[in-house]
Design a protein around this motif. Structure first.
Motif, PDB file in Angstrom:
ATOM      1  N   UNK A  76       0.821  -1.217   0.000  1.00 34.07           N
ATOM      2  CA  UNK A  76       0.000   0.000   0.000  1.00 34.07           C
ATOM      3  C   UNK A  76       0.849   1.259   0.000  1.00 34.07           C
ATOM      4  N   UNK A  77       2.054   1.192   0.563  1.00 32.27           N
ATOM      5  CA  UNK A  77       2.916   2.376   0.618  1.00 32.27           C
ATOM      6  C   UNK A  77       3.420   2.787  -0.756  1.00 32.27           C
ATOM      7  N   UNK A  78       3.355   1.870  -1.719  1.00 35.72           N
ATOM      8  CA  UNK A  78       3.896   2.160  -3.047  1.00 35.72           C
ATOM      9  C   UNK A  78       2.842   2.200  -4.150  1.00 35.72           C
ATOM     10  N   UNK A  79       1.610   1.860  -3.819  1.00 36.79           N
ATOM     11  CA  UNK A  79       0.613   1.687  -4.866  1.00 36.79           C
ATOM     12  C   UNK A  79       0.098   3.005  -5.444  1.00 36.79           C
ATOM     13  N   UNK A  80      -0.107   4.020  -4.626  1.00 42.74           N
ATOM     14  CA  UNK A  80      -0.705   5.264  -5.116  1.00 42.74           C
ATOM     15  C   UNK A  80       0.301   6.105  -5.879  1.00 42.74           C
ATOM     16  N   UNK A  81       1.498   6.275  -5.300  1.00 42.89           N
ATOM     17  CA  UNK A  81       2.517   7.101  -5.934  1.00 42.89           C
ATOM     18  C   UNK A  81       3.625   6.212  -6.470  1.00 42.89           C
ATOM     19  N   UNK A  82       4.057   6.487  -7.706  1.00 41.10           N
ATOM     20  CA  UNK A  82       5.192   5.739  -8.239  1.00 41.10           C
ATOM     21  C   UNK A  82       6.439   6.016  -7.403  1.00 41.10           C
ATOM     22  N   UNK A  83       6.621   7.307  -7.054  1.00 39.18           N
ATOM     23  CA  UNK A  83       7.733   7.674  -6.203  1.00 39.18           C
ATOM     24  C   UNK A  83       7.260   8.798  -5.288  1.00 39.18           C
ATOM     25  N   UNK A  84       7.829   8.848  -4.088  1.00 36.08           N
ATOM     26  CA  UNK A  84       7.437   9.872  -3.129  1.00 36.08           C
ATOM     27  C   UNK A  84       8.511  10.953  -3.120  1.00 36.08           C
ATOM     28  N   UNK A  85       8.157  12.115  -3.660  1.00 32.38           N
ATOM     29  CA  UNK A  85       9.122  13.194  -3.810  1.00 32.38           C
ATOM     30  C   UNK A  85       9.026  14.234  -2.692  1.00 32.38           C
ATOM     31  N   UNK A  86       7.824  14.522  -2.250  1.00 35.44           N
ATOM     32  CA  UNK A  86       7.621  15.631  -1.325  1.00 35.44           C
ATOM     33  C   UNK A  86       6.917  15.133  -0.069  1.00 35.44           C
ATOM     34  N   UNK A  87       6.940  15.968   0.972  1.00 27.61           N
ATOM     35  CA  UNK A  87       6.395  15.573   2.263  1.00 27.61           C
ATOM     36  C   UNK A  87       4.887  15.347   2.202  1.00 27.61           C
ATOM     37  N   UNK A  88       4.187  16.089   1.347  1.00 30.13           N
ATOM     38  CA  UNK A  88       2.741  15.907   1.264  1.00 30.13           C
ATOM     39  C   UNK A  88       2.398  14.504   0.767  1.00 30.13           C
ATOM     40  N   UNK A  89       3.184  13.999  -0.190  1.00 35.36           N
ATOM     41  CA  UNK A  89       2.959  12.641  -0.677  1.00 35.36           C
ATOM     42  C   UNK A  89       3.280  11.624   0.412  1.00 35.36           C
ATOM     43  N   UNK A  90       4.348  11.871   1.160  1.00 37.07           N
ATOM     44  CA  UNK A  90       4.696  10.964   2.254  1.00 37.07           C
ATOM     45  C   UNK A  90       3.616  10.980   3.323  1.00 37.07           C
ATOM     46  N   UNK A  91       3.060  12.138   3.598  1.00 39.55           N
ATOM     47  CA  UNK A  91       1.992  12.249   4.595  1.00 39.55           C
ATOM     48  C   UNK A  91       0.776  11.422   4.175  1.00 39.55           C
ATOM     49  N   UNK A  92       0.379  11.525   2.912  1.00 39.58           N
ATOM     50  CA  UNK A  92      -0.753  10.742   2.417  1.00 39.58           C
ATOM     51  C   UNK A  92      -0.449   9.253   2.437  1.00 39.58           C
ATOM     52  N   UNK A  93       0.786   8.914   2.117  1.00 39.46           N
ATOM     53  CA  UNK A  93       1.180   7.507   2.140  1.00 39.46           C
ATOM     54  C   UNK A  93       1.111   6.951   3.559  1.00 39.46           C
ATOM     55  N   UNK A  94       1.523   7.741   4.541  1.00 38.71           N
ATOM     56  CA  UNK A  94       1.498   7.286   5.938  1.00 38.71           C
ATOM     57  C   UNK A  94       0.058   7.110   6.427  1.00 38.71           C
ATOM     58  N   UNK A  95      -0.820   8.006   6.018  1.00 37.18           N
ATOM     59  CA  UNK A  95      -2.238   7.854   6.377  1.00 37.18           C
ATOM     60  C   UNK A  95      -2.773   6.534   5.826  1.00 37.18           C
ATOM     61  N   UNK A  96      -2.439   6.257   4.569  1.00 35.07           N
ATOM     62  CA  UNK A  96      -2.891   5.014   3.950  1.00 35.07           C
ATOM     63  C   UNK A  96      -2.285   3.795   4.644  1.00 35.07           C
TER      64      UNK A  96
END
Length: 212
Positions: A76-96
């Motif tokens: 799940x940590x890798x499914x939405x974003x191909x790569x995590x570039x910025x903190x906002x993407x990391x924040x959404x990934x952590x919520x998921x």
């Protein structure tokens, strides 16, 4: 680098489980796929994550539950974003990741016990805190870059910023060359996307290709 990632998390598992076996659920294993994805492709990130989970499961007294939770969270940590570039993407990934951990844990206990009453709240709390510790991915990526001489996509994104001192100097001293480099970077990036190459690496390289 890959070997060090596996060894580091195995050592952490060994130390924490000596204190309390339940503390293995506190370890943010999703740092592995997120940090590896910053340097390598999806398949390698998932493979190393799964391999690390299998080894770490030997330290758990509930290996089936441990493997289930961390494999699902890792995917799940890798499914939405191909790569995590910025903190906002990391924040959404952590919520998921947190949602996947909690739902998987609760579902497991409901299936095995048939009741909400038997849910271990202590473990659930450790899992929740552990998922939030995934925020350590960015400093871990930065430290890995410095130790192993790697370049992550996060760094490439910074290098491709036209406000960096060297590119600003290029724009001031040779504006024609600067605009040419911008055009080349756009074209090269488009080609890289079509070929499935590292578009950020190509973009950064094109911006600096005439810097001499």
């Amino acid at each position: 680098f890959l070997f060090s990632v596996i060894i580091l998390f195995v050592i952490i598992c060994f130390v924490l489980t000596k204190i309390d076996e339940n503390l293995i659920y506190l370890i943010p294993f999703c740092i592995i796929p997120i940090s590896l994805r910053a340097f390598f492709d999806f398949r390698l990130a998932i493979f190393v994550h799964f391999f690390s989970i299998i080894i770490a499961s030997f330290f758990s007294f509930e290996p089936h539950l441990f493997i289930l939770l961390n494999v699902l969270a890792g995917f799940s940590s890798l499914m939405t974003f191909q790569k995590i570039y910025v903190q906002s993407q990391l924040f959404l990934a952590i919520i998921r990741i947190t949602i996947v951990y909690i739902l998987s844990f609760i579902s497991f206990f409901i299936i095995t016990t048939g009741s909400f009453d038997n849910i271990d709240l202590y473990k659930l709390g450790l899992i929740s805190v552990g998922s939030l510790l995934t925020f350590l991915s960015f400093p871990y990526i930065y430290i890995s870059e410095k130790i192993f001489g790697l370049i992550s996509d996060i760094s490439l994104l910074e290098y491709a910023d036209t406000n960096r001192p060297l590119l600003r100097k290029l724009a001031e001293k040779a504006p024609g060359t600067f605009h040419h480099s911008l055009q080349v970077s756009h074209l090269a990036e488009s080609v890289a996307v079509e070929l499935g190459a590292n578009a950020l690496l190509v973009r950064a390289g094109a911006l600096y290709h005439d810097i001499g």
